[in-house]
Write a protein that holds these residues in place. Sequence first.
Motif, short mmCIF file in Angstrom:
data_model
loop_
_atom_site.label_atom_id
_atom_site.label_comp_id
_atom_site.label_asym_id
_atom_site.label_seq_id
_atom_site.Cartn_x
_atom_site.Cartn_y
_atom_site.Cartn_z
N GLN A 43 -6.19 15.08 -16.16
CA GLN A 43 -6.89 13.80 -16.02
C GLN A 43 -6.02 12.79 -15.25
O GLN A 43 -6.52 12.02 -14.42
CB GLN A 43 -7.25 13.24 -17.39
CG GLN A 43 -7.88 11.85 -17.36
CD GLN A 43 -9.25 11.84 -16.71
OE1 GLN A 43 -10.20 12.31 -17.28
NE2 GLN A 43 -9.35 11.31 -15.50
N THR A 44 -4.71 12.79 -15.55
CA THR A 44 -3.80 11.90 -14.83
C THR A 44 -3.82 12.20 -13.34
O THR A 44 -3.92 11.29 -12.50
CB THR A 44 -2.38 12.04 -15.39
OG1 THR A 44 -2.37 11.70 -16.77
CG2 THR A 44 -1.41 11.14 -14.64
N ALA A 45 -3.74 13.47 -13.00
CA ALA A 45 -3.73 13.85 -11.58
C ALA A 45 -5.05 13.50 -10.91
O ALA A 45 -5.08 13.03 -9.76
CB ALA A 45 -3.44 15.35 -11.45
N PHE A 64 0.85 -1.20 0.00
CA PHE A 64 0.00 0.00 0.00
C PHE A 64 0.88 1.25 0.00
O PHE A 64 0.61 2.23 -0.70
CB PHE A 64 -0.91 0.01 1.23
CG PHE A 64 -2.11 -0.88 1.11
CD1 PHE A 64 -3.07 -0.67 0.14
CD2 PHE A 64 -2.29 -1.94 1.99
CE1 PHE A 64 -4.18 -1.49 0.02
CE2 PHE A 64 -3.40 -2.77 1.90
CZ PHE A 64 -4.34 -2.55 0.91
N GLY A 65 1.96 1.22 0.79
CA GLY A 65 2.84 2.38 0.88
C GLY A 65 3.54 2.68 -0.43
O GLY A 65 3.68 3.85 -0.83
N ALA A 66 3.98 1.63 -1.13
CA ALA A 66 4.67 1.83 -2.41
C ALA A 66 3.72 2.43 -3.44
O ALA A 66 4.10 3.35 -4.19
CB ALA A 66 5.22 0.50 -2.91
N ALA A 67 2.49 1.93 -3.48
CA ALA A 67 1.52 2.46 -4.45
C ALA A 67 1.17 3.90 -4.11
O ALA A 67 1.11 4.77 -5.00
CB ALA A 67 0.26 1.60 -4.45
N ALA A 68 0.94 4.18 -2.83
CA ALA A 68 0.58 5.54 -2.42
C ALA A 68 1.71 6.51 -2.72
O ALA A 68 1.47 7.63 -3.19
CB ALA A 68 0.23 5.55 -0.93
N ALA A 69 2.95 6.08 -2.48
CA ALA A 69 4.09 6.97 -2.74
C ALA A 69 4.18 7.31 -4.22
O ALA A 69 4.43 8.47 -4.60
CB ALA A 69 5.37 6.30 -2.27
N ALA A 70 3.98 6.32 -5.08
CA ALA A 70 4.04 6.58 -6.52
C ALA A 70 2.93 7.53 -6.95
O ALA A 70 3.15 8.46 -7.75
CB ALA A 70 3.94 5.26 -7.29
N LEU A 71 1.72 7.32 -6.43
CA LEU A 71 0.59 8.18 -6.81
C LEU A 71 0.76 9.60 -6.27
O LEU A 71 0.39 10.58 -6.93
CB LEU A 71 -0.71 7.56 -6.31
CG LEU A 71 -1.11 6.24 -6.99
CD1 LEU A 71 -2.27 5.59 -6.24
CD2 LEU A 71 -1.48 6.47 -8.45
N GLU A 72 1.33 9.72 -5.06
CA GLU A 72 1.57 11.06 -4.51
C GLU A 72 2.58 11.83 -5.35
O GLU A 72 2.49 13.05 -5.50
CB GLU A 72 2.03 10.93 -3.06
CG GLU A 72 0.89 10.56 -2.11
CD GLU A 72 1.39 10.11 -0.74
OE1 GLU A 72 2.62 10.01 -0.57
OE2 GLU A 72 0.53 9.83 0.12
N GLU A 73 3.56 11.13 -5.90
CA GLU A 73 4.52 11.80 -6.78
C GLU A 73 3.84 12.32 -8.04
O GLU A 73 4.21 13.36 -8.58
CB GLU A 73 5.65 10.83 -7.15
CG GLU A 73 6.59 10.54 -5.99
CD GLU A 73 7.73 9.63 -6.40
OE1 GLU A 73 8.64 9.43 -5.58
OE2 GLU A 73 7.72 9.12 -7.54
N VAL A 74 2.82 11.59 -8.50
CA VAL A 74 2.08 12.04 -9.69
C VAL A 74 1.24 13.27 -9.35
O VAL A 74 1.26 14.28 -10.07
CB VAL A 74 1.17 10.91 -10.22
CG1 VAL A 74 0.29 11.41 -11.36
CG2 VAL A 74 2.03 9.74 -10.69
N THR A 75 0.52 13.21 -8.22
CA THR A 75 -0.36 14.34 -7.89
C THR A 75 0.42 15.60 -7.55
O THR A 75 -0.06 16.71 -7.77
CB THR A 75 -1.27 13.98 -6.69
OG1 THR A 75 -0.45 13.64 -5.56
CG2 THR A 75 -2.16 12.80 -7.03
#
Length: 217
Positions: free
Chosen positions: A199-201, A16-27
């Motif tokens: 849209q990505t964000a 969960f942490g790895a996925a959240a970290a990647a998505l936070e970098e995108v946002t």
Amino acid sequence: MLERTMRRSGETGTLFGAAAAALEEVTSGRRELRAVHHPLGFFCLPVLRDGDQGICVHVFEPGASESAQLTTSPVHCHSWELTSFVLYGEVGNLQTRVRQDPLRPTHRVFQVHSSPSGVDEIRPTSRLVRCEPGPEQTSARGQVYRLPAGAFHRTVVPSGSSAATLVLGRWLPRQSDLSLGPVEGTAHRVVRQTCDAAQTARTARSALRRIHGHHPQ
């Protein structure tokens, strides 16, 4: 490291942490990737490509398939081994039995050649087959499922529901990406639609909220 973690139970927090970290970098704009409307009806966020391995986040949202262009059928198999961790929602994999049947075929097998530019070249083969549905495996938040290369299947998310997965793929050079299509289908190409930054964000923020449990299914 993620692959080893997926093999062990009780370490879902790391995933969960790895996925959240990647998505936070995108946002936040620290990672400039763009989501892609996958022809199978989900958003694909390509997090990492490293040789024969890759990591993506797949986001299934109601209406996500409206911009996708599927010219074959949802039944397909990969040239790569897939290990997938469900971040939220439920994801079903309907296995499909495919056997040669040139006399009473239901489908033709097509090869899918994807280029980095987002163009899929879809080429008919001489294989005429009959396919029948097999068992369905449904996985929920926090569970891992695996699919070997060459296994025909279709992914099913309940209508109107959201889901997301953290996907690890390992490409096998002797395998092909295949899809079942119309018996009389011909060669053609499909251009995958890339989302803009906004849209990505939005997609990444929506996934993050659900991962953190603010909008559970």
